[in-house]
Motif scaffolding. Structure first.
Motif, PDB file in Angstrom:
ATOM      1  N   ARG A 168      34.158  -8.083  11.405  1.00 12.56           N
ATOM      2  CA  ARG A 168      34.325  -8.934  10.240  1.00 12.56           C
ATOM      3  C   ARG A 168      33.032  -9.672   9.921  1.00 12.56           C
ATOM      4  O   ARG A 168      32.098  -9.688  10.717  1.00 12.56           O
ATOM      5  CB  ARG A 168      35.458  -9.944  10.491  1.00 12.56           C
ATOM      6  CG  ARG A 168      36.858  -9.342  10.486  1.00 12.56           C
ATOM      7  CD  ARG A 168      37.870 -10.409  10.852  1.00 12.56           C
ATOM      8  NE  ARG A 168      37.830 -10.705  12.284  1.00 12.56           N
ATOM      9  CZ  ARG A 168      38.248 -11.836  12.842  1.00 12.56           C
ATOM     10  NH1 ARG A 168      38.741 -12.789  12.053  1.00 12.56           N
ATOM     11  NH2 ARG A 168      38.182 -12.026  14.132  1.00 12.56           N
ATOM     12  N   ALA A 209      32.440 -13.532  13.711  1.00 14.82           N
ATOM     13  CA  ALA A 209      33.798 -13.257  14.204  1.00 14.82           C
ATOM     14  C   ALA A 209      33.745 -12.172  15.271  1.00 14.82           C
ATOM     15  O   ALA A 209      32.895 -11.268  15.226  1.00 14.82           O
ATOM     16  CB  ALA A 209      34.696 -12.827  13.055  1.00 14.82           C
ATOM     17  N   SER A 238      41.581 -10.120  12.352  1.00 21.76           N
ATOM     18  CA  SER A 238      42.002 -11.496  12.607  1.00 21.76           C
ATOM     19  C   SER A 238      43.477 -11.558  12.972  1.00 21.76           C
ATOM     20  O   SER A 238      44.255 -10.621  12.728  1.00 21.76           O
ATOM     21  CB  SER A 238      41.739 -12.356  11.370  1.00 21.76           C
ATOM     22  OG  SER A 238      42.522 -11.897  10.263  1.00 21.76           O
ATOM     23  N   GLU A 266      40.369  -8.376   3.651  1.00 21.51           N
ATOM     24  CA  GLU A 266      40.089  -7.906   5.011  1.00 21.51           C
ATOM     25  C   GLU A 266      40.741  -6.554   5.272  1.00 21.51           C
ATOM     26  O   GLU A 266      40.134  -5.675   5.904  1.00 21.51           O
ATOM     27  CB  GLU A 266      40.582  -8.936   6.032  1.00 21.51           C
ATOM     28  CG  GLU A 266      40.225  -8.565   7.468  1.00 21.51           C
ATOM     29  CD  GLU A 266      40.725  -9.586   8.473  1.00 21.51           C
ATOM     30  OE1 GLU A 266      40.641  -9.306   9.678  1.00 21.51           O
ATOM     31  OE2 GLU A 266      41.204 -10.664   8.049  1.00 21.51           O
TER      32      GLU A 266
END
Length: 491
Positions: A58, A62, A67, A203
């Protein structure tokens, strides 16, 4: 002492369709699937594992993988049930449902006819999805505006473009249309703002585009990116049946799965209308099976109805994108180890490591040759009787002019109608099994139409005076009776 361990074991992959009499056994013990929500969480964690293995990163600092919020969203996507959406979509495009709701609102004084009037589809093609998300979500948690939903729709279209590179389109899959899973995500109470959904969709899009950019060649078979895409696409259309079970460690054990499913006559490939019309004449059954979930796979399909048989030459397998197997340019390399086809059954066996994970089996069906020939013969006889009736009643055929002196009488009409009607009735009444009626329904419709035309033409010809009832024998009988009465009168 026997050594055993408790495991959460993946059993098999099942399509998201109604299944009957599903029974799974592990080591001789009957087991049950875990709940749908637990199944979705497990599959979302597996997607995270594949993303980290493929090297997805990401933005920012991250850690690798997806996530935790996207894992929650993926669990909602994978555990999504399309029943509510399917009912809503059908009722939305049904004018009677809108009229009923409008009349109920008008009677109660809460709404008028204009409230439930459906806007034109050309204005908002995605309006059914918007209304579904707005009504099924929690209105107290977040207010969904048309502007926010338009952004979500654009991101959903980009996700759909990647998915359709690997599978056929369907309006019921949340992996293809992740907006359908938003109501379930809202009901969890973890989303407070619309831009959070924006971030989740972005995402998810980045993850899929990382695995397969649109317009580029697909990833090599068996790679981490290929496994990531294959898992994501399939989880929207299949259940990964997981079960808690106790298995031995020091010996082998057997896993068995038995289930019945309704036959699927409609084709998964709905893009070509002409092909769909042709398939009404030659019906076929489609089975979606997981064909690489074990070291080797054997599939056998048979027909128990004695009036129906397979068209063995056309039966075969297709991949997820509806391409006929085996694929060129090396068909022998991708061909199964064994494939047997005849008029009664189809079987397929393969144990190649790189075989297709999920395949479609396409089975062509028809009546037996003798019954099919008899049905077409009755249809031809009915049409011939109809043509003869037109010729003798109106002179439409062969340039024969109509003559009032050559009108049909009752005997002629009975000779035309009686044999054909009896034969057509017998042909329509035969083969009352569900499968037999489905296979011959096109021929049955043609026969009923031909018989209806024949009788309609007969009625019209009678009222136009082109069919007369021969009463000459009645006149002779009445004259003979009168003569007898006069001869019996005393002088």
């Amino acid at each position: 002492m026997d050594k055993s361990v408790d495991l959460l074991l993946p059993i098999t992959s099942l399509p998201k369709i109604p299944l009957f009499n599903l029974a799974m056994t592990v080591n001789g013990v009957k087991v049950a699937r875990i709940s749908r929500e637990q199944n979705g969480l497990f599959e979302a964690a597996y997607i995270d594992y594949l993303a980290r293995k493929a090297g997805f990163q990401r933005a920012g600092d991250a850690p690798p993988g997806i996530s935790g919020e996207l894992q929650t969203f993926l669990s909602c996507i994978f555990s999504y049930n399309s029943d509510a959406w399917e009912k809503f979509r059908k009722s939305y495009f049904n004018p009677l449902c809108h009229l009923r709701r409008a009349s109920q609102g008008a009677l109660s004084g809460l709404a008028s006819l204009t409230i439930w009037r459906r806007p034109p589809r050309r204005l908002f093609s995605y309006l059914p999805t918007y209304q579904y998300v707005k009504r099924r979500g929690d209105p107290d948690e977040i207010i969904i505006s048309p502007g926010d939903f338009a952004k979500w729709r654009l991101l959903s279209n980009e996700i759909s473009d990647v998915v359709l590179e690997h599978d056929l389109p369907t309006p019921l899959s949340a992996t293809e249309a992740p907006l359908l899973a938003i109501p379930k995500l809202l009901r969890l109470g973890e989303i407070k703002k619309g831009n959070q959904i924006n971030g989740l969709l972005e995402e998810l899009r980045d993850l899929l585009v990382f695995a397969h950019p649109v317009g580029s060649p697909p990833p090599a078979l068996g790679t981490a990116k290929d496994k990531l895409l294959s898992a994501y696409v399939s989880y929207g259309r299949h259940w990964e049946a997981l079960a808690n079970c106790n298995v031995p460690l020091d010996r082998s054990f057997r896993i068995t799965v038995r289930e019945k499913r309704a036959m699927r006559f409609e084709s998964p490939n709905r893009r070509n209308v002409a092909i769909r019309l042709w398939r009404q004449l030659l019906p076929r059954v489609h089975y979606s099976v997981a064909f690489a979930d074990a070291d080797s796979n054997h599939l056998h399909i048979g027909v128990s109805d004695q009036h129906v048989q397979l068209i063995s030459f056309w039966c075969g397998a297709r991949d997820g994108r509806w391409r006929k197997l085996p694929l060129s340019p090396n068909p022998m390399q991708h061909a199964p180890d064994d494939e047997c086809k005849n008029h009664e059954s189809y079987s397929r066996y393969d144990r190649k490591p790189l075989r297709e994970h999920r395949i479609w089996i396409e089975i062509f069906l028809r009546q037996t040759m003798l019954r099919s020939a008899a049905t077409w013969g009755v249809i031809a006889a009915t049409l011939a009787a109809f043509v003869l009736l037109l010729h003798f009643a109106w002179g439409f055929c062969w340039g024969h002019p109509y003559s009032p002196d050559e009108r049909l009488n009752g005997t002629d009409v009975v000779a035309l109608l009686l044999p054909v009607t009896i034969a057509a009735s017998l042909a329509l009444a035969r083969e009352t099994s569900t499968l037999g009626m489905r296979v011959k329904r096109v021929k049955q419709a043609i026969l009923m139409a031909a018989l209806g035309l024949l009788w309609a033409a007969t009625v019209v010809a009678y009222f136009q005076g082109r069919i007369v009832i021969d009463t000459s024998h009645q006149a002779h009988a009445q004259a003979a009776l009168t003569q007898l009465l006069f001869s019996a009168r005393p002088d």
